[in-house]
Enzyme design. Structure first.
Site, PDB file in Angstrom:
ATOM      1  N   HIS A   1     -62.205  -6.498 -24.396  1.00 41.04           N
ATOM      2  CA  HIS A   1     -62.445  -7.944 -24.486  1.00 41.04           C
ATOM      3  C   HIS A   1     -63.256  -8.422 -23.283  1.00 41.04           C
ATOM      4  CE1 HIS A   1     -61.115 -12.195 -25.424  1.00 41.04           C
ATOM      5  NE2 HIS A   1     -61.434 -12.309 -24.144  1.00 41.04           N
ATOM      6  N   GLU A   2     -62.835  -8.017 -22.081  1.00 40.85           N
ATOM      7  CA  GLU A   2     -63.523  -8.450 -20.866  1.00 40.85           C
ATOM      8  C   GLU A   2     -64.893  -7.788 -20.736  1.00 40.85           C
ATOM      9  OE1 GLU A   2     -62.494 -11.018 -19.353  1.00 40.85           O
ATOM     10  OE2 GLU A   2     -60.572 -11.038 -20.394  1.00 40.85           O
TER      11      GLU A   2
ATOM     12  N   HIS B   1     -67.446  -9.659 -22.583  1.00 40.30           N
ATOM     13  CA  HIS B   1     -67.951 -10.835 -21.860  1.00 40.30           C
ATOM     14  C   HIS B   1     -69.189 -10.470 -21.041  1.00 40.30           C
ATOM     15  CE1 HIS B   1     -65.301 -14.237 -22.553  1.00 40.30           C
ATOM     16  NE2 HIS B   1     -64.220 -13.495 -22.347  1.00 40.30           N
TER      17      HIS B   1
ATOM     18  N   CYS C   1     -58.543 -16.261 -25.443  1.00 38.96           N
ATOM     19  CA  CYS C   1     -59.513 -16.231 -24.351  1.00 38.96           C
ATOM     20  C   CYS C   1     -59.351 -17.499 -23.525  1.00 38.96           C
ATOM     21  CB  CYS C   1     -60.933 -16.125 -24.918  1.00 38.96           C
ATOM     22  SG  CYS C   1     -62.223 -16.023 -23.675  1.00 38.96           S
TER      23      CYS C   1
END
Length: 193
Positions: free
Chosen positions: A150-151, A154, A108
């Site tokens: 993953h994003e 966030h 990251c």
């Protein structure tokens, strides 16, 4: 314009992001700046929370990853006729995930110098608005699906470190503390607050 990337330990990275509206001030400039920031940091994904804006907005470039893999790895990580994507995701919602999962390393831009194995679904279906605020519903598999997940995490205030087994997280605790204390940077402008 290149922006600073906010580092692990900053509260915004643990915050659930707000919806992005079409009339969000300078939204197109923000998206352009995010692409420039990500590319200059040699990333393949970036969430707006990583640059200090708690919006449901992220970008993904799995094309760059595809192009840098050998042909055997391309087949392993991408589907047939899949050469990756370069896409903006606004107000995304994962509406389906496959039962099939796989584990692979993730890093990251907000957690420089670390990567760990994370288990994720192999395939997802996601609904989102593109950079023109047009509604899209698409299926993604393999590495592209991993980067998107993953994003997307966030935007929900979740870091990949939150997905680690307790023992693994305990083993990297001191490194995470150094990042949070501003003692480890990637050489790219980092923001520690």
């Amino acid at each position: 314009m290149k922006l600073s990337i906010w580092a692990y330990g900053n509260a915004i990275l643990k915050q659930k992001c707000s919806k992005t509206e079409r009339d969000t001030p300078e939204i197109q400039k923000l998206i352009t700046d995010m692409w420039e920031t990500m590319e200059n940091a040699n990333g393949c994904g970036l969430s707006s929370s990583q640059i200090g804006k708690a919006l449901q907005l992220f970008i993904v470039d799995s094309k760059i990853v595809f192009e840098n893999l050998g042909s055997e790895e391309q087949i392993l990580y991408f589907g047939k006729n899949d050469k990756g994507i370069k896409e903006t995701f606004i107000n995304a919602k994962i509406i389906n995930s496959s039962a099939e999962t796989w584990e692979d390393y993730e890093g990251c831009l907000s957690i420089p110098g670390l990567s760990q194995k994370v288990k994720r679904p192999w395939e997802i279906t996601i609904e989102y608005l593109d950079e023109n605020f047009l509604l899209q519903t698409k299926n993604y598999i393999g590495l592209t699906a991993r980067i998107i997940q993953h994003e997307y995490d966030h935007t929900q205030g979740i870091l990949y470190t939150d997905c680690l087994k307790p023992l693994t997280k305990k083993m990297i605790e001191s490194k995470l503390k150094k990042i949070a204390d501003g003692k480890v940077t990637s050489g790219y402008p980092m923001k520690f607050l």
